[in-house]
Design an enzyme around this catalytic site. Structure first.
Site, PDB file in Angstrom:
ATOM      1  N   GLY A 184       0.812  -1.218   0.000  1.00 19.30           N
ATOM      2  CA  GLY A 184       0.000   0.000   0.000  1.00 19.30           C
ATOM      3  C   GLY A 184       0.841   1.262   0.000  1.00 19.30           C
ATOM      4  O   GLY A 184       0.549   2.222  -0.716  1.00 19.30           O
ATOM      5  N   CYS A 185       1.902   1.263   0.787  1.00 22.95           N
ATOM      6  CA  CYS A 185       2.762   2.446   0.868  1.00 22.95           C
ATOM      7  C   CYS A 185       3.528   2.663  -0.429  1.00 22.95           C
ATOM      8  O   CYS A 185       3.779   3.796  -0.822  1.00 22.95           O
ATOM      9  CB  CYS A 185       3.702   2.319   2.057  1.00 22.95           C
ATOM     10  SG  CYS A 185       2.796   2.278   3.625  1.00 22.95           S
ATOM     11  N   THR A 186       3.887   1.572  -1.109  1.00 22.19           N
ATOM     12  CA  THR A 186       4.540   1.693  -2.403  1.00 22.19           C
ATOM     13  C   THR A 186       3.572   2.275  -3.426  1.00 22.19           C
ATOM     14  O   THR A 186       3.937   3.173  -4.195  1.00 22.19           O
ATOM     15  CB  THR A 186       5.075   0.322  -2.868  1.00 22.19           C
ATOM     16  OG1 THR A 186       6.065  -0.114  -1.930  1.00 22.19           O
ATOM     17  CG2 THR A 186       5.685   0.408  -4.259  1.00 22.19           C
TER      18      THR A 186
END
Length: 157
Positions: free
Chosen positions: A47-49
């Site tokens: 998700g952060c990527t």
């Protein structure tokens, strides 16, 4: 845990943190510029990527509209450097391992994770004006589609 929540019109809490290259960056360094400051749980997670790459892919239009982008997580600078290099992230990624800045912005606290309440980073984004005042505070944002919605709200699209 914190119950502090910033709102439009709040003074953005100042900070000085290390970036992915080990240099110190302060919010005060951006006075006179508009800043999109976003908090994310962990570098190099799916998700952060997605979120970081969405900011990367929108950086030209955000900068063209006068916005600087800065990401903050609890990751150490070495991990942030790997993240930035792996995904071509050309904006500052700041390290807040003791969560002091997370607490000041109200982005550390209870959240649901697979049906359980845990303590952690509440994915959030703040738009800060040239004088250091919060013009937009978004808590509990989704990683996917958030940058597109933010650009629309800022009138960039």
């Amino acid at each position: 845990m914190t119950t502090t929540r910033l709102e439009s019109g709040s003074a953005a809490p100042d900070f000085t943190l290390l970036d992915q290259d080990g240099g110190s960056i302060s919010l005060a360094d951006f006075r006179g510029k508009k800043v999109v400051l976003y908090f994310y749980p962990a570098a190099m997670t799916p998700g952060c990527t997605t979120q970081a790459c969405d900011f990367r892919d929108s950086i030209a239009s955000l900068k063209g509209a006068g916005y600087e982008v800065v990401g903050i997580s609890r990751d150490e600078p070495a991990k942030l450097k790997k993240f930035a290099e792996r995904d071509g992230l050309a904006f500052p990624l700041l390290s807040d391992p003791d969560t002091a800045v997370h607490l000041a912005y109200g982005v550390w606290g209870d959240k649901m994770n697979y049906g359980k309440v845990i303590q952690g980073v509440i994915r959030s984004t703040f738009v800060i004006d040239e004088a250091g005042v919060v013009s937009l505070a978004k808590y509990n944002v989704k990683a996917t589609g958030h940058v597109t919605r933010l650009r629309r709200e800022l009138g960039i699209d």
